[in-house]
Design a protein around this motif. Sequence first.
Motif, PDB file in Angstrom:
ATOM      1  N   GLN A  76       0.837  -1.203   0.000  1.00 43.18           N
ATOM      2  CA  GLN A  76       0.000   0.000   0.000  1.00 43.18           C
ATOM      3  C   GLN A  76       0.872   1.255   0.000  1.00 43.18           C
ATOM      4  OE1 GLN A  76      -3.039  -0.031  -0.591  1.00 43.18           O
ATOM      5  NE2 GLN A  76      -4.004  -1.810   0.274  1.00 43.18           N
ATOM      6  N   THR A  77       1.948   1.218   0.761  1.00 43.87           N
ATOM      7  CA  THR A  77       2.874   2.352   0.800  1.00 43.87           C
ATOM      8  C   THR A  77       3.467   2.590  -0.583  1.00 43.87           C
ATOM      9  OG1 THR A  77       3.405   1.900   3.116  1.00 43.87           O
ATOM     10  CG2 THR A  77       4.974   3.258   1.890  1.00 43.87           C
ATOM     11  N   MET A  78       3.834   1.516  -1.269  1.00 41.41           N
ATOM     12  CA  MET A  78       4.402   1.634  -2.617  1.00 41.41           C
ATOM     13  C   MET A  78       3.407   2.268  -3.586  1.00 41.41           C
ATOM     14  SD  MET A  78       6.372  -2.007  -3.044  1.00 41.41           S
ATOM     15  CE  MET A  78       6.209  -1.970  -4.803  1.00 41.41           C
ATOM     16  N   LEU A  79       2.145   1.938  -3.444  1.00 41.78           N
ATOM     17  CA  LEU A  79       1.130   2.485  -4.345  1.00 41.78           C
ATOM     18  C   LEU A  79       0.942   3.986  -4.135  1.00 41.78           C
ATOM     19  CD1 LEU A  79      -1.609  -0.281  -4.258  1.00 41.78           C
ATOM     20  CD2 LEU A  79       0.032   0.197  -6.079  1.00 41.78           C
ATOM     21  N   SER A  80       1.015   4.415  -2.884  1.00 37.01           N
ATOM     22  CA  SER A  80       0.791   5.832  -2.602  1.00 37.01           C
ATOM     23  C   SER A  80       2.055   6.666  -2.779  1.00 37.01           C
ATOM     24  CB  SER A  80       0.224   6.017  -1.195  1.00 37.01           C
ATOM     25  OG  SER A  80       1.140   5.528  -0.239  1.00 37.01           O
ATOM     26  N   ASP A  81       3.236   6.033  -2.675  1.00 41.39           N
ATOM     27  CA  ASP A  81       4.504   6.751  -2.804  1.00 41.39           C
ATOM     28  C   ASP A  81       5.429   5.978  -3.735  1.00 41.39           C
ATOM     29  OD1 ASP A  81       6.913   8.059  -2.592  1.00 41.39           O
ATOM     30  OD2 ASP A  81       7.175   7.656  -0.452  1.00 41.39           O
ATOM     31  N   PRO A  82       5.493   6.381  -5.023  1.00 38.44           N
ATOM     32  CA  PRO A  82       6.301   5.647  -6.003  1.00 38.44           C
ATOM     33  C   PRO A  82       7.776   5.494  -5.609  1.00 38.44           C
ATOM     34  CG  PRO A  82       4.918   7.255  -7.097  1.00 38.44           C
ATOM     35  CD  PRO A  82       4.771   7.492  -5.627  1.00 38.44           C
ATOM     36  N   GLN A  83       8.291   6.389  -4.774  1.00 42.23           N
ATOM     37  CA  GLN A  83       9.698   6.309  -4.369  1.00 42.23           C
ATOM     38  C   GLN A  83       9.920   5.281  -3.258  1.00 42.23           C
ATOM     39  OE1 GLN A  83      11.734   8.027  -6.374  1.00 42.23           O
ATOM     40  NE2 GLN A  83       9.811   8.641  -7.322  1.00 42.23           N
ATOM     41  N   ALA A  84       8.855   4.821  -2.630  1.00 42.48           N
ATOM     42  CA  ALA A  84       8.973   3.931  -1.470  1.00 42.48           C
ATOM     43  C   ALA A  84       9.553   2.569  -1.832  1.00 42.48           C
ATOM     44  CB  ALA A  84       7.617   3.753  -0.791  1.00 42.48           C
ATOM     45  N   GLY A  85       9.333   2.110  -3.070  1.00 46.15           N
ATOM     46  CA  GLY A  85       9.811   0.790  -3.469  1.00 46.15           C
ATOM     47  C   GLY A  85      11.294   0.594  -3.227  1.00 46.15           C
ATOM     48  N   MET A  86      12.092   1.559  -3.626  1.00 45.16           N
ATOM     49  CA  MET A  86      13.546   1.457  -3.428  1.00 45.16           C
ATOM     50  C   MET A  86      13.894   1.425  -1.949  1.00 45.16           C
ATOM     51  SD  MET A  86      15.610   0.949  -5.752  1.00 45.16           S
ATOM     52  CE  MET A  86      16.035   1.167  -7.434  1.00 45.16           C
ATOM     53  N   GLN A  87      13.242   2.282  -1.165  1.00 42.84           N
ATOM     54  CA  GLN A  87      13.506   2.314   0.274  1.00 42.84           C
ATOM     55  C   GLN A  87      13.160   0.969   0.902  1.00 42.84           C
ATOM     56  OE1 GLN A  87      10.929   5.542   1.271  1.00 42.84           O
ATOM     57  NE2 GLN A  87      12.415   7.135   0.739  1.00 42.84           N
ATOM     58  N   GLY A  92      15.070  -4.314   3.148  1.00 40.85           N
ATOM     59  CA  GLY A  92      14.822  -5.747   3.192  1.00 40.85           C
ATOM     60  C   GLY A  92      13.351  -6.111   3.305  1.00 40.85           C
ATOM     61  N   LYS A  93      12.460  -5.130   3.146  1.00 43.38           N
ATOM     62  CA  LYS A  93      11.027  -5.383   3.268  1.00 43.38           C
ATOM     63  C   LYS A  93      10.381  -5.741   1.935  1.00 43.38           C
ATOM     64  CE  LYS A  93      10.377  -2.320   7.220  1.00 43.38           C
ATOM     65  NZ  LYS A  93       9.653  -1.137   7.697  1.00 43.38           N
ATOM     66  N   LEU A  94      11.112  -5.539   0.856  1.00 45.86           N
ATOM     67  CA  LEU A  94      10.631  -5.849  -0.486  1.00 45.86           C
ATOM     68  C   LEU A  94      11.653  -6.779  -1.118  1.00 45.86           C
ATOM     69  CD1 LEU A  94       8.869  -5.288  -3.084  1.00 45.86           C
ATOM     70  CD2 LEU A  94      10.369  -3.351  -3.491  1.00 45.86           C
ATOM     71  N   GLN A  95      11.251  -8.015  -1.427  1.00 46.51           N
ATOM     72  CA  GLN A  95      12.159  -8.970  -2.068  1.00 46.51           C
ATOM     73  C   GLN A  95      11.803  -9.087  -3.543  1.00 46.51           C
ATOM     74  OE1 GLN A  95      10.653 -10.453   1.065  1.00 46.51           O
ATOM     75  NE2 GLN A  95      12.315  -9.350   2.039  1.00 46.51           N
ATOM     76  N   LYS A 105      10.485  -1.288 -14.031  1.00 46.88           N
ATOM     77  CA  LYS A 105       9.450  -1.005 -15.040  1.00 46.88           C
ATOM     78  C   LYS A 105       8.048  -1.148 -14.454  1.00 46.88           C
ATOM     79  CE  LYS A 105       9.936  -2.430 -19.334  1.00 46.88           C
ATOM     80  NZ  LYS A 105      10.080  -3.335 -20.470  1.00 46.88           N
ATOM     81  N   LEU A 106       7.938  -1.914 -13.406  1.00 45.04           N
ATOM     82  CA  LEU A 106       6.640  -2.173 -12.806  1.00 45.04           C
ATOM     83  C   LEU A 106       5.971  -0.895 -12.301  1.00 45.04           C
ATOM     84  CD1 LEU A 106       4.611  -4.292 -11.920  1.00 45.04           C
ATOM     85  CD2 LEU A 106       5.818  -4.401  -9.757  1.00 45.04           C
ATOM     86  N   GLN A 107       6.768   0.031 -11.776  1.00 46.26           N
ATOM     87  CA  GLN A 107       6.205   1.256 -11.210  1.00 46.26           C
ATOM     88  C   GLN A 107       5.389   2.009 -12.256  1.00 46.26           C
ATOM     89  OE1 GLN A 107       6.298   2.034  -7.875  1.00 46.26           O
ATOM     90  NE2 GLN A 107       4.747   3.476  -8.529  1.00 46.26           N
ATOM     91  N   GLN A 108       5.881   2.058 -13.499  1.00 47.97           N
ATOM     92  CA  GLN A 108       5.136   2.778 -14.533  1.00 47.97           C
ATOM     93  C   GLN A 108       3.769   2.144 -14.769  1.00 47.97           C
ATOM     94  OE1 GLN A 108       7.896   1.816 -17.877  1.00 47.97           O
ATOM     95  NE2 GLN A 108       6.128   1.867 -19.187  1.00 47.97           N
ATOM     96  N   PHE A 109       3.685   0.819 -14.659  1.00 47.30           N
ATOM     97  CA  PHE A 109       2.394   0.176 -14.836  1.00 47.30           C
ATOM     98  C   PHE A 109       1.481   0.398 -13.634  1.00 47.30           C
ATOM     99  CE2 PHE A 109      -0.513  -3.362 -14.238  1.00 47.30           C
ATOM    100  CZ  PHE A 109      -1.344  -3.080 -15.310  1.00 47.30           C
TER     101      PHE A 109
END
Length: 116
Positions: A76-87, A92-95, A105-109
Amino acid sequence: MATPKDAKDMFDNLMPQALAKHPDKAREVDAIYFFDITGEGGGQWTVDLTADPPSVNAGDAGNAQCSITVSNEDFQTMLSDPQAGMQLFFQGKLQVTGDPMLATKLQQFLEVVTAG
């Protein structure tokens, strides 16, 4: 902007609608993803953006080029904040397994999906 209440809502409702509405945008990404969203409201889905038409199906089809594992809360955080994915990745919370370039490329979709 369409905001899913959880990952299940996103993959079962919003994403199929967005794929039907914007198949060209989905095919620009041209990849097959497997999502393993943990916790309440999560689940497992295969998103095939190479198919004509692009599709999202429950479960692991076993042919993903990129697999993403994240908690529903962090998703949910990733959806609301596109920059959150890298963080989240560096925390270690995103594998991500498979092709890491496809994760970028997924973020653009996802922006297409959440834009409605």
